[in-house]
Design a protein around this motif. Sequence first.
Motif, short mmCIF file in Angstrom:
data_model
loop_
_atom_site.label_atom_id
_atom_site.label_comp_id
_atom_site.label_asym_id
_atom_site.label_seq_id
_atom_site.Cartn_x
_atom_site.Cartn_y
_atom_site.Cartn_z
N LYS A 52 84.14 50.62 56.15
CA LYS A 52 84.85 50.86 54.71
C LYS A 52 84.11 52.26 54.19
O LYS A 52 84.93 52.69 53.03
CB LYS A 52 84.51 49.54 53.80
N ILE A 53 82.99 52.56 54.64
CA ILE A 53 82.41 53.82 54.03
C ILE A 53 83.02 54.94 53.96
O ILE A 53 83.00 55.92 53.32
CB ILE A 53 80.82 53.70 54.23
N LEU A 54 84.06 55.01 55.26
CA LEU A 54 84.46 56.31 55.31
C LEU A 54 85.78 56.37 54.35
O LEU A 54 86.45 57.30 54.23
CB LEU A 54 85.08 56.70 56.62
N TYR A 80 76.34 59.53 55.00
CA TYR A 80 77.21 58.52 54.18
C TYR A 80 76.59 58.24 52.88
O TYR A 80 75.97 57.24 52.77
CB TYR A 80 77.86 57.40 55.09
N ASP A 81 76.81 59.25 51.80
CA ASP A 81 76.02 59.17 50.73
C ASP A 81 77.09 59.11 49.44
O ASP A 81 76.89 59.11 48.33
CB ASP A 81 75.18 60.19 50.35
N GLY A 82 78.48 59.12 49.76
CA GLY A 82 79.48 58.83 48.69
C GLY A 82 79.76 60.26 48.15
O GLY A 82 80.12 60.28 47.22
N MET A 83 79.30 61.43 48.57
CA MET A 83 79.16 62.63 47.70
C MET A 83 80.42 63.32 48.24
O MET A 83 81.24 63.90 47.41
CB MET A 83 77.89 63.49 47.68
N ARG A 84 80.36 63.91 49.34
CA ARG A 84 81.31 64.94 49.93
C ARG A 84 82.44 64.29 50.53
O ARG A 84 83.34 64.93 50.52
CB ARG A 84 80.41 66.03 50.89
N PHE A 85 82.40 63.21 51.11
CA PHE A 85 83.72 62.45 51.71
C PHE A 85 83.30 60.97 51.63
O PHE A 85 82.14 60.72 51.35
CB PHE A 85 83.72 63.01 53.19
N GLY A 86 84.56 60.23 52.12
CA GLY A 86 84.13 58.82 52.21
C GLY A 86 84.26 58.23 50.71
O GLY A 86 84.56 58.73 49.76
N ALA A 87 83.67 56.77 50.71
CA ALA A 87 83.74 56.00 49.54
C ALA A 87 82.65 55.92 48.62
O ALA A 87 81.76 56.08 49.12
CB ALA A 87 84.00 54.65 49.85
N ARG A 88 82.93 56.15 47.39
CA ARG A 88 81.67 56.08 46.45
C ARG A 88 81.72 54.90 45.52
O ARG A 88 82.93 54.65 44.82
CB ARG A 88 81.78 57.45 45.63
N VAL A 89 80.69 54.26 45.11
CA VAL A 89 80.76 53.45 44.12
C VAL A 89 79.83 54.15 43.14
O VAL A 89 78.54 54.05 43.30
CB VAL A 89 80.06 52.14 44.48
#
Lengths: 95, 487
Positions: free
Chosen positions: B94-96, B329-338
């Motif tokens: 899901k993180i992507l 995978y930190d939600g900053m540059r791509f992928g899902a952010r919470v």
Amino acid sequence: MSVDDATVRKIARLARIEIHEDKVTKMANELNGILNWIEMLNEVDVNGVEPMASAVAIALPMRDDAVTDGNIQSSILKNAPKADSGFFVVPKSVE
Amino acid sequence: MTKLTELNLHQALSGLAAGDFTSTELTQSYLNSIEAQNASLNAYLVVTGDKALEMARASDARRAVGNAGALEGIPLGIKDLFCTKGVRTTAASKILGEFAPEYESSVTTNLWRDGAVMLGKLNLDEFAMGSSNETSAFGNVTNPWKRKGSNVALTPGGSSGGSAAAVAAHMCLGATATDTGGSIRQPAAFTGTVGIKPTYGRCSRYGIVAFASSLDQAGPIARNVKDSAIMLQSMMGHDAKDSTSLNVAVPDLVAAMAKGVKGMKIGIPKEYRVDGMPEEIENLWQQGIAWLKDAGAEIVDISLPHTKYALPAYYIVAPAEASSNLARYDGMRFGARVEGVDLTDTYEKSRATGFGEEVKRRILIGTYVLSAGYYDAYYLRAQKVRARILEDFTNAWTKCDAILTPTAPSAAFGLGEKSDDPIKMYLNDVFTVTANLAGLPAISIPAALDVDGLPLGLQIIGKALDEETVYSVASVMEQAANFSARP
């Protein structure tokens, strides 16, 4: 060596993964199960053995430090969760 | 005309060359097959039907002007760990989020260069971490094979379970896959298909979502040894974008298949007998030995004394590398952010929500073994044990040319049967993980059915860069086994 709740909290913080307080002990038990199994490596005689970091014994190739692309700002920002005016938008990190 | 999906890859190439049918017709047959089966098997996460037909028409146009590549017009499935330009790539996580890469992986670039057609993206364990496909964030794949007289849903294996199931169910002519500890060979064994992990560095890792970089290697899953050889030949090759890509000539694997095994020495490692392994697997191994003897090979007993330490060493090295690789995978540059209350909270919430349980467990183990005070005791020691495992093989190669083992310690098991015990799950890779740690090429071929009617595989491990011998042995075994069962 065994992992206690405080260690789980510490490594979760290092890994930047939030773990709910009611899941900490469960995670500690799971990690201990795996780490106890891994303990069998202590049986192996590794005296004088060089640690192996790569599957292939080749020297890493060198390349010129040169720009090979550019002008791809929109590509780079395309998958950003938030972007504005050509920038990534991130939470405030300096007060 | 026979149903087009009944033809295997090399037969389809002949049919296309003879003008018996077009790539557009072939591709449409596969899209129909996916349409009919995917709801029950869940092998494809994304079906790129329009793109597939567009690529097929372009292929037909190239062939019409006499410009056909080695895989011209062949519809393939792509494990959803390979970045495909403009097509959502998830790593079953899901993180992507809705990540659609702006670039193409080098392996898939090679396949398209040779004329192949993309049918869609195949399901897998999240970030390729798993042996049953149950860690996928999009639900598990179901094995098209069932036990005789039973309707119990079985695992297709993992992590390349979507690739293996799609090949076995004729939902593609072949599929890309990746193997970090056994993720190509174990699912191949569970589905009656052929899977090879080549020598580390043969296939470029550029554009493949990274799990454990010193172990990850791409390879094909195919219906038979020849199809596998054709696909792998296209996938391999030097790539300046991957610093560990080997700058060596690509061998002719199809030619190698005809060489036979006369006079070859095949090693049988005594350590590959594990407690609780079904007698049928031991018997199949003996049968494999007999087949090779009959074909003129000499059988040699060998010892790989550090075999039992391979999995524990792997479960330090792989999580350590994964914890570093997955830091991106930190939600900053791509992928899902919470969104959280501040930056750290946003990182922690994005990663807690985006990663599944097995991935979190491995990141935490990796973080622990790399952390101050534990690095020498765990990580450095594991790297030294890894050197010992490589040394075992180096010693073995003074006595033999290739090694024969079972691929997995069991046939496909029921979904849910092992998911609550990580170590039990990890033991699936007991026979495959040594080749990853040592960087060696290894193939699994279907050899027989067990008492329940499920496929079992045998594995051939070769010397580094000696895929040719691996294919010579595999071809002899395939002919002797004459495996023709279907799910």
